[in-house]
Design an enzyme around this catalytic site. Structure first.
Site, short mmCIF file in Angstrom:
data_model
loop_
_atom_site.label_atom_id
_atom_site.label_comp_id
_atom_site.label_asym_id
_atom_site.label_seq_id
_atom_site.Cartn_x
_atom_site.Cartn_y
_atom_site.Cartn_z
CE LYS A 11 -2.28 -0.73 3.87
NZ LYS A 11 -1.62 -1.99 4.28
NE ARG A 125 8.30 -3.49 5.82
CZ ARG A 125 7.06 -3.01 5.89
NH1 ARG A 125 6.47 -2.54 4.82
NH2 ARG A 125 6.41 -3.05 7.02
NE ARG A 169 2.45 -4.82 11.22
CZ ARG A 169 3.46 -4.70 10.35
NH1 ARG A 169 4.60 -5.36 10.55
NH2 ARG A 169 3.34 -3.93 9.30
P1 AMP Z 1 1.48 0.39 8.93
O1 AMP Z 1 2.75 1.12 8.67
O2 AMP Z 1 0.34 0.89 8.11
O3 AMP Z 1 1.65 -1.11 8.85
O4 AMP Z 1 1.08 0.71 10.47
C1 AMP Z 1 1.95 0.38 11.52
C2 AMP Z 1 1.17 0.35 12.82
O5 AMP Z 1 0.62 1.66 13.08
C3 AMP Z 1 -0.03 -0.58 12.86
O6 AMP Z 1 0.33 -1.93 13.15
C4 AMP Z 1 -0.86 0.04 13.97
O7 AMP Z 1 -0.31 -0.22 15.25
C5 AMP Z 1 -0.65 1.54 13.71
N1 AMP Z 1 -1.69 2.06 12.77
C6 AMP Z 1 -1.49 2.55 11.52
N2 AMP Z 1 -2.65 2.94 10.97
C7 AMP Z 1 -3.62 2.69 11.89
C8 AMP Z 1 -5.04 2.84 11.93
N3 AMP Z 1 -5.72 3.35 10.88
N4 AMP Z 1 -5.70 2.47 13.05
C9 AMP Z 1 -5.03 1.97 14.11
N5 AMP Z 1 -3.72 1.76 14.14
C10 AMP Z 1 -3.00 2.12 13.05
#
Ligand code: AMP
Length: 218
Positions: A11, A125, A169
């Site tokens: 993404k 990664r 996750r």
């Molecule tokens: P990502 O980089 O998108 O994988 O996000 C890393 C971490 O940030 C996630 O595992 C969550 O702990 C937190 N996070 C990111 N976006 C959200 C969201 N929309 N709602 C809740 N937690 C989020």
């Protein structure tokens, strides 16, 4: 535009490309949280515990953050959300926000790849700690071990990319975020994108899907 899909599906990479193509900002809630953690702001301190455990940050914090970000002038001509919404409550809040600001969502892109491929992508990664260039131990290794090709900075693993946290996750995604696909399908906004293959092929599928009527997607 909203980018939906499990962690590791690409993404962030696609959001950055779309941001360049359409000249609109890419808003990654994970990136915003990681910056807050680095700068040790109160929000960062609160978010870190959840992030390290592979859990979602609570809705009130996350929704407040997006509300504030969407108030900035650079979002007036459109924006790409990467990693938001991730829960039903966040989706409802986004609808209200969009409505309140007399905006509308054009498309929700759901990118998917096989779960085993997600684990491989995430656990392998690595990122440059200085310029953030992404690498992968097998599919996109740096020329010298643990050293960025671009700037010579050290390569690091995101603390939540270890296998145990990755599995948590993915579980959070299945339970809390996956149901949103039905919500957006019912709203006539969902476009399914095959996320397998290289970055350029996935981007080409997205561009084609954005031009096709809903239902006729890759
Ligand atoms: P990502 O980089 O998108 O994988 O996000 C890393 C971490 O940030 C996630 O595992 C969550 O702990 C937190 N996070 C990111 N976006 C959200 C969201 N929309 N709602 C809740 N937690 C989020």
């Amino acid at each position: 535009m909203v980018l939906l899909g499990p962690p590791g599906v690409g993404k962030g990479t696609q959001a950055r490309l779309l941001s360049k193509t359409f000249r609109i900002p890419e808003i990654g809630t994970g990136d915003i949280f990681r910056n807050a953690v680095k700068e040790r702001t109160p929000m960062g301190v609160a978010a870190k515990t959840f992030m390290d455990a592979g859990k979602l940050v609570p809705d009130d914090v996350t929704i407040g953050l997006v509300e504030e970000r969407l108030r900035a002038d650079d979002t007036k001509g459109g924006f790409i959300l990467d990693g938001f919404p991730r829960t039903a409550q966040q989706a409802t809040a986004l609808d209200a926000l969009v409505h309140r600001n007399q905006l509308h969502l054009d498309a929700v892109l759901e990118i998917t790849v096989d779960p085993t491929e997600l684990v491989r992508r995430l656990t392998g990664r690595r990122l440059c700690a200085v310029c953030q260039t992404p690498y992968h131990l097998e599919s996109a290794p740096s020329r010298l071990p643990d050293t960025c090709d671009r700037c010579g900075g050290p390569l690091v693993q995101r603390p939540d990319d270890d296998e145990a946290t990755v599995l948590k996750r993915l579980d959070e995604y299945e339970r809390k975020t996956k149901p949103l696909t039905e919500y957006y399908r019912a709203a006539g906004l969902l476009k399914a994108i095959d996320g397998n293959g290289d970055v350029e092929s996935v981007n080409a599928r997205i561009m084609a899907a954005l031009q096709a009527p809903v239902g006729e997607t890759a």
